[in-house]
Each structure stands twice: as C-alpha cells, then as structure tokens.
Design a protein around this motif. Structure first.
Motif, short mmCIF file in Angstrom:
data_model
loop_
_atom_site.label_atom_id
_atom_site.label_comp_id
_atom_site.label_asym_id
_atom_site.label_seq_id
_atom_site.Cartn_x
_atom_site.Cartn_y
_atom_site.Cartn_z
N LYS A 16 8.89 46.83 14.48
CA LYS A 16 10.05 46.96 13.70
C LYS A 16 10.31 45.86 12.68
O LYS A 16 10.69 46.02 11.49
CB LYS A 16 11.44 47.17 14.56
CG LYS A 16 11.33 48.18 15.38
CD LYS A 16 12.45 48.34 16.52
CE LYS A 16 12.19 47.39 17.48
NZ LYS A 16 11.20 47.34 18.59
N THR A 42 8.44 40.31 15.11
CA THR A 42 7.63 39.34 14.28
C THR A 42 7.30 39.96 12.75
O THR A 42 6.96 40.96 12.56
CB THR A 42 6.07 39.55 14.92
OG1 THR A 42 6.47 39.38 16.34
CG2 THR A 42 5.01 38.35 14.55
N ASP A 333 -4.94 49.99 12.58
CA ASP A 333 -6.14 49.10 12.51
C ASP A 333 -6.73 48.60 13.92
O ASP A 333 -7.97 48.55 14.11
CB ASP A 333 -5.90 47.74 12.00
CG ASP A 333 -4.82 46.86 12.48
OD1 ASP A 333 -3.70 47.79 12.44
OD2 ASP A 333 -5.03 46.05 12.78
N SER A 413 0.98 51.23 8.79
CA SER A 413 0.69 49.89 8.69
C SER A 413 -0.77 49.54 9.49
O SER A 413 -1.16 50.14 10.55
CB SER A 413 1.77 49.21 9.72
OG SER A 413 1.53 47.61 9.83
#
Ligand code: GDP
Ligand code: IMO
Ligand code: MG
Length: 429
Positions: A16, A42, A333, A413
């Motif tokens: 988030k 983070t 990833d 992301s």
C-alpha cells in the motif's frame, strides 16, 4: 475530480505504501483513516527506503497528510516519525501533517495490556504487533478513551488518566501480574507530547470536505488488509478496526458521495504475519523461496511473513466487501523463476465447493484450496514499463486474475521502487 481509496485485499503488507506514494503525485491530500502504528508502509524513492507507521505515505511527494479520527495514535511514535522524516529533509510541519482532534491516543497502559494479554494467552495468542492497538480501540468503544482534544487540555487529561488508571492498574497488577503504571509520570510525559503536537491538531473532517469542494483530489490510504477487518476478517485473528473501504468515510469524517473509486492492492501471492487461518499457505521450498525473494519480513515487527499462493477466494471477497473498481497487482517480479505458478480458484470443504469465504474458522480450517496451475516465466520483469512488454505467461497470469475476480487491473508493480511500475490506467484519471 477524483477521490480514491486504496485498500489491502489480503492480510496486509500488499504494498500500500509504495502505491500510495506513487499515486500521491496526482493527489492534493493523503489521509489515513484507521489502524495505528501496527502498520508499516514502505516507500522506495531513488533507491532510498522510508518506512512510515502512522503518517500517510504522501510526504515524499510533498503532499498534505491527514491522520483521521479513525486512527489510534501513539504520540511518542508520531513524534519520532515526524523527526525521522524531517531529518530526511521532508517538510512535515503543522501545515503538512495534521491530526484529527477526535483521533484516540494510545497510552502506555494500552501497550502494556496488549503485551501482557498476549503473553498470558500463550499458544492461543493473536500474534498482535504489541503496539496497544486493540486496548486503545477497546477503550474508544467503551467510552474510556482519550482523544487529542482531551490530550490538549491538561486539566481534563490529568483527571482522565487518574480515574482510568484506578481500574487499569488493578487489572494489570492483579489479573495480568505486571507492573502498575504511575499516573504522574504518564501525565508529565504526555503533557510534553501535547505541547509538541498541538500545532498539528485540526478538524480534519471540515478540512477534507472543504478541499474536495474546492476541487482538490484526495487519496485515502488504508492500513492492514480486508481479511484483518474486525467485522469481515478471520475473527478473532484480526486487527481492531474496520479496514474496508467504507471506513475511509467514517474514519475521516466525510460523506460517501465524495468517493469516486476504490482500488484494491493484491500481492501476486499471499502473505500473513501473526496467527490465524491461511488456506493457501506453503510450508515447502517454494514458500521459503517466495519469502526470501520477496524479502517478506514485517515492516513493523521484523517477523517473518508466512507465504502462500494467490487466493482468489479472498480477493473476490475483497472485491465485494470494498466495492473495488480496480485492482493493483504488486510484487509480480517476485514470481519470476518459478516453473509453475498456482492460483487458488475456490475451496473444497467436506466434498462441497464453497463460493463464499466462511465465517466459521472450523469450516475454514477444513477447506482445501482448489488450484489451477499456470506456467511461469524466467525473464526479469523489473525494468518493464508497458504491459505489452511483459512475458506472455505473466500476461496470462494477470488475465486469469481479471477473469477470476471480474475486476480490471489498473497498475502492476514490478519492484519496490516508485518507478518500477506499469500503469495500465491511472485511477485518478
Ligand atoms: P504495506 O504495509 O502494504 O505498505 O506493505 P509493506 O511496506 O509492509 O510491505 C511491502 C514490501 O514489498 C515492502 O518492502 C516494499 O518495498 C516491497 N514492494 C512493494 N511493491 C513491490 C514490488 O512490486 N516488488 C517487490 N520486489 N517489492 C515490492
Ligand atoms: P500494514 O498496514 C500485516 C496483524 C498482526 C496480527 C493482527 C492483530 O503494514 O499492512 P494488532 O497489533 O493490529 O492488534 O494485530 O493484525 N497486523 C498486520 N499484519 N500488516 C499490517 O499492517 C498489520 N497490522 C496488524 O500481525 O496478526
Ligand atoms: Mg506493512
């Protein structure tokens, strides 16, 4: 003009902070509306990591950040965080960071109660963050809480602390067998906090509503995740607030008519910290490798996060509970290099297929995930910025998520950095 809510769809730590920091570019105000410093969000900008626990993730974009009435605030942690951000050259002055006068204050006895109760429960503990979150919300509900407005009034504050501690100290000493709390030292300490924080305290409800009416865009930042929600999560293995999107209104004092979109963050696999059911949890080498590759350690407590396959039963639950208008997939990833990726499409329970997420933990414990296997990919995707450039198998994995959840993907992301992102559709536009 758009006002967007960002929510975690799983058990927290979906990314988030990263996404709110990214989207804050298009927002004027970023608001936290529930939870407290149990959260750890983070942000990675120009390779530098910043972790925020209570201040919204909009400060690095230079945006105004509000802490709503629904948040429980530990003033010592807030002051530490203001100093930490300030030491990085970030403007967190009273015009930039504002706290609702109605937000409840986490007191030293809340933390003591949280830790002592967990210890007493032994094996049956919840695995809380030990930050006093539950006991603070408990006092709010039973009308023994202290809000910022009372913290700022030394007379009222002192009277409240003394009367509350009569009961708390009896309980701490006689039931939990831990040390009592000295009212005078708490009063002295918190009076100092009050002086420091007073310039930041404001009527957030009025400020947000006026800003929206003036055409400003607001980003509401959820903490925890849908399945840690006090009503809709895996009770009692939940946090003590409503984490779902509807609480963005309640926890900041605005009407639902202003919300124009709700985006749910979905980690490309599932993680959970603390105890509680987790149907797709992996106990094998694959789980260990995801934990390692994804650096799955709690941003607040440093605990290892439990890891498992993506569970679309819970994501579908989150779509309904939050009224999601779009998904944001993070940590794609991390899945790179796996020959096969599994995705849970449903649960089988005593020979029956369950469509809905069960409330009964005994039923949930008996549920076996139904998996579909998809081929993985080995290419590094962290430098990819266009969806069409992703490996075919990665696109197929994403397409399957869309099919199974009936919800479009707005953002993907591919790394922790702000720039390591594929924007399919900006939720603000
Ligand atoms: P939050 O609580 O939802 O804000 O998430 P946390 O910050 O607790 O945990 C997410 C972790 O994953 C952080 O360390 C982020 O820097 C990191 N992260 C976020 N998005 C990505 C991503 O797409 N790929 C990778 N590898 N890490 C990510
Ligand atoms: P963010 O915002 C993951 C979990 C705790 C525990 C349960 C109750 O970073 O996603 P609490 O201290 O709230 O009473 O603990 O909730 N928990 C989180 N797990 N991410 C979080 O926040 C969490 N905040 C609380 O581990 O299981
Ligand atoms: Mg976190």
């Amino acid at each position: 003009m758009s006002n967007i809510v960002i929510i975690g769809t799983q058990w927290g730590d979906e990314g988030k902070g990263k996404i709110v920091d990214l989207l804050a570019e298009d927002a004027d105000i970023v608001v936290r509306f529930q939870g407290g410093n149990n959260a750890g969000h983070t942000l990675v900008v120009n390779g530098e990591q910043t972790i925020c626990h209570v201040i919204p993730s909009g400060t690095l974009q230079g945006k105004t950040c509000f802490i709503g009435n629904g948040v429980v605030v530990d003033p010592a942690v807030l002051i530490e965080e203001l100093d930490y951000l300030s030491s990085k050259g970030i403007d967190v002055g009273p015009d930039r960071v504002k706290i609702s006068e109605r937000a409840h204050v986490i007191m030293p006895y809340h933390k003591q109660l949280d830790l002592a109760r967990e210890k007493k429960k032994g094996d049956k503990k919840i695995g809380t963050t030990g930050r006093g979150i539950g006991p603070c919300y408990e006092d709010k509900a039973t009308r023994r809480g202290i809000r910022f407005v009372e913290l700022l009034d030394p007379e009222v504050f002192s009277e409240k602390v003394k009367s509350i501690l009569e009961e708390k100290n009896f309980y701490l000493e006689n039931y939990l067998s831990v040390e009592k709390v000295d009212p005078d030292s708490v009063i002295t300490q918190y009076n100092r906090f009050a002086q420091r924080l007073a310039p930041h305290v404001a009527n957030i409800s009025v400020e947000i509503t006026e800003a929206i009416k003036a055409g400003k865009q607001v980003l509401f930042e959820g903490a925890q995740g849908t399945h840690l929600d006090i009503d809709h999560g895996t009770y009692p293995y939940v946090t003590s607030s409503n984490t779902v999107s509807a609480n963005a209104c309640c926890g900041s004092g605005i009407g639902p008519k202003y919300i124009t979109g709700v985006n749910g963050i979905v980690k490309a696999y599932t993680t959970r910290v603390g105890k509680g059911p987790f149907p797709t949890e992996l106990f094998d080498e694959v789980g260990k490798s995801i934990q390692k590759k994804g650096a799955e350690f709690g941003a607040t407590t440093g605990r290892k996060r439990r890891c498992g396959w993506l569970d679309t039963v819970i994501v579908r639950n989150a779509v309904r509970l939050n009224g999601l208008t779009g998904l944001i997939i993070t940590k794609m990833d991390v899945l790179c290099g796996l020959e096969t990726i599994k995705i849970c499409t449903g649960y089988e329970c005593n020979g029956e297929i369950l469509d809905d997420f069960p409330a009964d933990l005994k039923i949930l414990a008996a549920c076996k995930p139904i998996y579909e296997s998809l081929p993985g990919w080995s290419e590094d995707i962290s430098k990819i910025r266009k969806i069409g450039d992703l490996p075919r198998n990665a696109i197929e994995y994403l397409n399957r998520i869309v099919e199974l959840t009936q919800t479009p993907i707005n953002i993907i992301s591919v790394g922790p950095g702000r720039e390591e992102t594929i924007v399919v559709k900006n939720p603000f536009i």
